[in-house]
Scaffold this motif. Structure first.
Motif, PDB file in Angstrom:
ATOM      1  N   GLY A   1       0.970  -1.236   0.077  1.00 49.50           N
ATOM      2  CA  GLY A   1       0.001   0.021  -0.144  1.00 49.50           C
ATOM      3  C   GLY A   1       1.015   1.258   0.173  1.00 49.50           C
ATOM      4  O   GLY A   1       0.413   2.501   0.063  1.00 49.50           O
ATOM      5  N   MET A   2       2.332   1.294  -0.120  1.00 47.16           N
ATOM      6  CA  MET A   2       3.274   2.202  -0.193  1.00 47.16           C
ATOM      7  C   MET A   2       3.004   3.015  -1.633  1.00 47.16           C
ATOM      8  O   MET A   2       3.381   2.373  -2.514  1.00 47.16           O
ATOM      9  CB  MET A   2       4.401   1.770   0.204  1.00 47.16           C
ATOM     10  N   HIS A   3       2.675   4.297  -1.649  1.00 47.45           N
ATOM     11  CA  HIS A   3       2.651   4.949  -2.811  1.00 47.45           C
ATOM     12  C   HIS A   3       3.317   6.396  -2.708  1.00 47.45           C
ATOM     13  O   HIS A   3       3.310   6.853  -1.743  1.00 47.45           O
ATOM     14  CB  HIS A   3       1.039   5.072  -3.408  1.00 47.45           C
ATOM     15  N   PRO A   4       3.872   6.828  -3.864  1.00 44.13           N
ATOM     16  CA  PRO A   4       4.287   8.184  -3.624  1.00 44.13           C
ATOM     17  C   PRO A   4       3.198   9.342  -3.437  1.00 44.13           C
ATOM     18  O   PRO A   4       2.068   8.979  -3.468  1.00 44.13           O
ATOM     19  CB  PRO A   4       4.703   8.459  -5.143  1.00 44.13           C
ATOM     20  N   PRO A   5       3.606  10.643  -2.677  1.00 44.93           N
ATOM     21  CA  PRO A   5       2.689  11.373  -2.381  1.00 44.93           C
ATOM     22  C   PRO A   5       1.744  11.901  -3.553  1.00 44.93           C
ATOM     23  O   PRO A   5       0.889  12.827  -3.039  1.00 44.93           O
ATOM     24  CB  PRO A   5       3.465  12.305  -1.596  1.00 44.93           C
ATOM     25  N   ARG A   6       2.155  12.009  -4.542  1.00 44.24           N
ATOM     26  CA  ARG A   6       1.332  12.420  -5.834  1.00 44.24           C
ATOM     27  C   ARG A   6       1.207  11.684  -7.244  1.00 44.24           C
ATOM     28  O   ARG A   6       2.401  10.695  -7.153  1.00 44.24           O
ATOM     29  CB  ARG A   6       1.826  14.007  -6.107  1.00 44.24           C
ATOM     30  N   ASN A   7       0.654  12.080  -8.075  1.00 41.20           N
ATOM     31  CA  ASN A   7       0.605  11.198  -9.408  1.00 41.20           C
ATOM     32  C   ASN A   7       1.895  11.807  -9.944  1.00 41.20           C
ATOM     33  O   ASN A   7       2.061  12.719 -10.593  1.00 41.20           O
ATOM     34  CB  ASN A   7      -0.626  11.720  -9.987  1.00 41.20           C
ATOM     35  N   GLN A   8       2.817  10.749 -10.082  1.00 43.34           N
ATOM     36  CA  GLN A   8       3.922  10.872 -10.721  1.00 43.34           C
ATOM     37  C   GLN A   8       4.605   9.919 -11.613  1.00 43.34           C
ATOM     38  O   GLN A   8       4.239   8.867 -11.745  1.00 43.34           O
ATOM     39  CB  GLN A   8       5.144  11.111  -9.751  1.00 43.34           C
ATOM     40  N   ILE A   9       5.591  10.447 -12.512  1.00 47.62           N
ATOM     41  CA  ILE A   9       6.272   9.552 -13.406  1.00 47.62           C
ATOM     42  C   ILE A   9       7.898   9.839 -12.842  1.00 47.62           C
ATOM     43  O   ILE A   9       8.475  10.697 -12.504  1.00 47.62           O
ATOM     44  CB  ILE A   9       6.263   9.606 -14.727  1.00 47.62           C
ATOM     45  N   LEU A  10       8.795   8.702 -13.308  1.00 49.40           N
ATOM     46  CA  LEU A  10      10.294   8.898 -13.068  1.00 49.40           C
ATOM     47  C   LEU A  10      10.789   9.841 -13.910  1.00 49.40           C
ATOM     48  O   LEU A  10      10.430  10.062 -15.127  1.00 49.40           O
ATOM     49  CB  LEU A  10      10.769   7.406 -13.205  1.00 49.40           C
ATOM     50  N   HIS A  11      11.742  10.571 -13.428  1.00 52.79           N
ATOM     51  CA  HIS A  11      12.762  11.409 -14.288  1.00 52.79           C
ATOM     52  C   HIS A  11      13.805  10.709 -14.854  1.00 52.79           C
ATOM     53  O   HIS A  11      14.733  10.193 -14.296  1.00 52.79           O
ATOM     54  CB  HIS A  11      13.270  12.595 -13.368  1.00 52.79           C
ATOM     55  N   LEU A  12      13.691  10.439 -16.158  1.00 52.42           N
ATOM     56  CA  LEU A  12      14.661   9.653 -16.747  1.00 52.42           C
ATOM     57  C   LEU A  12      15.962  10.521 -17.464  1.00 52.42           C
ATOM     58  O   LEU A  12      15.719  11.285 -17.829  1.00 52.42           O
ATOM     59  CB  LEU A  12      14.043   8.994 -18.168  1.00 52.42           C
ATOM     60  N   VAL A  13      17.140   9.734 -16.948  1.00 53.12           N
ATOM     61  CA  VAL A  13      18.321  10.262 -17.286  1.00 53.12           C
ATOM     62  C   VAL A  13      18.564  10.105 -18.608  1.00 53.12           C
ATOM     63  O   VAL A  13      19.090  11.084 -19.437  1.00 53.12           O
ATOM     64  CB  VAL A  13      19.332   9.736 -16.469  1.00 53.12           C
ATOM     65  N   SER A  14      18.025   9.050 -19.388  1.00 55.49           N
ATOM     66  CA  SER A  14      17.903   8.572 -20.711  1.00 55.49           C
ATOM     67  C   SER A  14      16.653   8.212 -21.119  1.00 55.49           C
ATOM     68  O   SER A  14      15.911   8.175 -20.158  1.00 55.49           O
ATOM     69  CB  SER A  14      19.199   7.725 -21.179  1.00 55.49           C
ATOM     70  N   GLU A  15      16.585   7.693 -22.265  1.00 59.41           N
ATOM     71  CA  GLU A  15      15.286   7.273 -22.717  1.00 59.41           C
ATOM     72  C   GLU A  15      14.934   5.871 -21.869  1.00 59.41           C
ATOM     73  O   GLU A  15      13.634   5.946 -21.598  1.00 59.41           O
ATOM     74  CB  GLU A  15      15.402   6.672 -24.033  1.00 59.41           C
ATOM     75  N   TYR A  16      15.967   5.089 -21.588  1.00 59.24           N
ATOM     76  CA  TYR A  16      15.549   3.833 -20.630  1.00 59.24           C
ATOM     77  C   TYR A  16      16.078   4.006 -19.269  1.00 59.24           C
ATOM     78  O   TYR A  16      15.808   2.915 -18.511  1.00 59.24           O
ATOM     79  CB  TYR A  16      16.152   2.758 -21.589  1.00 59.24           C
ATOM     80  N   ASN A  17      16.903   4.950 -18.763  1.00 58.34           N
ATOM     81  CA  ASN A  17      17.428   4.583 -17.540  1.00 58.34           C
ATOM     82  C   ASN A  17      17.160   5.970 -16.504  1.00 58.34           C
ATOM     83  O   ASN A  17      16.755   6.978 -16.855  1.00 58.34           O
ATOM     84  CB  ASN A  17      19.058   4.842 -17.688  1.00 58.34           C
ATOM     85  N   TRP A  18      17.207   5.630 -15.021  1.00 60.64           N
ATOM     86  CA  TRP A  18      16.937   6.605 -14.303  1.00 60.64           C
ATOM     87  C   TRP A  18      17.696   6.049 -13.065  1.00 60.64           C
ATOM     88  O   TRP A  18      18.011   4.891 -12.993  1.00 60.64           O
ATOM     89  CB  TRP A  18      15.541   6.660 -13.779  1.00 60.64           C
ATOM     90  N   ASN A  19      18.389   7.043 -12.561  1.00 62.36           N
ATOM     91  CA  ASN A  19      19.432   6.621 -11.206  1.00 62.36           C
ATOM     92  C   ASN A  19      18.759   6.897  -9.731  1.00 62.36           C
ATOM     93  O   ASN A  19      18.027   8.047  -9.745  1.00 62.36           O
ATOM     94  CB  ASN A  19      20.588   7.307 -11.559  1.00 62.36           C
ATOM     95  N   ALA A  20      18.989   6.103  -8.981  1.00 65.02           N
ATOM     96  CA  ALA A  20      18.974   6.683  -7.405  1.00 65.02           C
ATOM     97  C   ALA A  20      20.174   6.676  -6.784  1.00 65.02           C
ATOM     98  O   ALA A  20      21.158   6.108  -7.208  1.00 65.02           O
ATOM     99  CB  ALA A  20      18.090   5.432  -7.157  1.00 65.02           C
ATOM    100  N   VAL A  21      20.116   7.081  -5.657  1.00 64.57           N
ATOM    101  CA  VAL A  21      21.432   7.458  -4.866  1.00 64.57           C
ATOM    102  C   VAL A  21      21.177   7.309  -3.345  1.00 64.57           C
ATOM    103  O   VAL A  21      19.778   7.555  -3.001  1.00 64.57           O
ATOM    104  CB  VAL A  21      22.026   8.919  -4.856  1.00 64.57           C
TER     105      VAL A  21
END
Length: 400
Positions: free
Chosen positions: A213-233
């Motif tokens: 049941g854990m969801h982000p606080p708003r309706n969102q999509i990932l910010h893609l660094v490139s067409e297929y990739n996104w990074n987390a730290v």
């Protein structure tokens, strides 16, 4: 180890031997495993000794001048190609990466490791263990690896089914309370806006899901660094990543709190929240930072914003600006563990012939301090090159 009855044989107390051994390089200690069973058990299995050795190494490294650190370049673009991971042990691609490390690192107790993503993507590094992931060819199931190159040990994590989702990212962290190494897999199905989170425990060698049941606080999509990739730290033990609002594309940062099983949102500076030039989330000098302007462009400068107080959006501070007409562009600084690079940035320098070289750059004085690996030319700027500190350790992935 009892004292010898012969006066001609020197004697050292066992505590003194422990102190000496705990200050030697990992490569030397691996060779010393052949001396006797007692030393082998100490070096490979004694948790207190392994922790003491790592702490001594970190303490000694804090006194090293950053300009004297050995550079180790791992190029995942030139390793073997082919679907070998599913059928061969050990994977020859891992073997080649290990050989690259051994040749460059030697007996060094501290390296500035440059990781060129290609067949593998970097997920994190703690206490001498590197986590990366990559897909086999011919549509095989992707694998996540934990790797200690100093010990030549690598394991493949159990598979999960969530790689069938639209986008996946892997984060690596260490829990000092449980003394356990953990891998976090975040999966996102863009079509329906659903996230799924799983955590792997090295001590249990198993995955467990976080709350469904854990969801982000708003309706969102990932910010893609490139067409297929996104990074987390990973920072303070929690994964962080950039996302944007579906309605107006406003950028912000998410924090995954694994203890409370919730997602917290942090706003970005106004000049970055609507920026379209590929902001990146990284680490610099022990702080979270946002960078943008990676590509060589005379229009857009390179900027680095640092979050001075973790979790406080009002603490974002612009720390570095490099003009758009500069021949220098810094690399992502995903530094983990002890920070030794200091004020120097690993960067790409373009020469008059358009060739790109890896260098160390001093942004305060706006000058190149030294080249990396004798003017190491890189073939493609489009490849993601990561710079982070690596401290060899005796932390084992495979028990004796």
């Amino acid at each position: 180890m009892e004292p010898s009855s012969s006066s001609s044989r020197p004697y050292l107390p066992y505590d003194s031997i422990l102190e000496i051994l705990s200050r030697l390089p990992v490569k030397t200690l691996v060779r010393f495993c052949c001396v006797c069973k007692l030393w082998r058990k100490l070096i490979t299995s004694d948790g207190n000794f392994i922790t003491s050795h790592l702490q001594n190494t970190l303490n000694n490294n804090s006194k090293i001048n950053s300009r004297g650190i050995k550079n180790v370049f791992l190029d995942c673009n030139r390793i073997l190609v082919g679907c070998t991971t599913c059928y061969e042990r050990p994977d020859p691609r891992i073997k080649e990466l290990t050989e690259q490390f051994m040749i460059s690192a030697g007996d060094s107790n501290l390296c500035r490791l440059l990781f060129a993503e290609g067949y593998f993507s970097f997920a994190g590094c703690f206490n001498g263990i590197i986590c990366f992931y990559g897909e086999c060819d011919y549509e095989c199931v992707p694998h996540i690896y934990l790797w200690n190159p100093a010990l030549n040990q690598c394991i493949i994590l159990p598979r999960t089914a969530d790689w069938e989702w639209s986008h996946n990212v892997v984060c690596f962290t260490y829990d000092p309370v449980t003394e356990d190494y953990q891998v976090v897999q975040i999966s996102h199905q863009i079509e329906v806006g659903v996230f799924k989170f799983q955590i792997y425990s090295l001590s249990n060698n198993s995955w467990k899901p976080l709350s469904s049941g854990m969801h982000p606080p708003r309706n969102q999509i990932l910010h893609l660094v490139s067409e297929y990739n996104w990074n987390a730290v990973v920072y303070n033990g929690f994964p962080h990543w950039l996302a944007k609002d579906k309605k107006d594309s406003t950028l912000f940062m998410n924090i995954l709190d694994m203890n409370q099983e919730k997602i917290r949102e942090i706003l970005l500076p106004d000049s970055l929240s609507n920026h379209s030039h590929d902001p990146n989330l990284e680490l610099f000098q022990g702080c979270l930072c946002i960078t943008h302007g990676w590509n060589f462009s005379k229009v857009h400068p390179f900027e680095l914003w640092v979050m001075k107080e973790h979790g406080e959006d009002i603490s974002w501070t612009k720390q570095i600006v490099i003009s758009g007409d500069s021949t220098i562009r810094p690399l992502p600084q995903r530094i983990t563990g002890v920070t030794t690079i200091g004020n120097l940035l690993a960067a790409v320098k373009k020469d008059r012939l358009g060739r790109n070289f890896l260098v160390l750059y001093d942004p305060e004085n706006q000058r190149v301090e030294e080249p990396m690996q004798k003017e190491l030319e890189i073939p493609r700027v489009s490849v993601t090159y990561l710079a982070f500190d690596y401290v060899p350790s005796l932390v084992r992935l495979i028990r004796c």
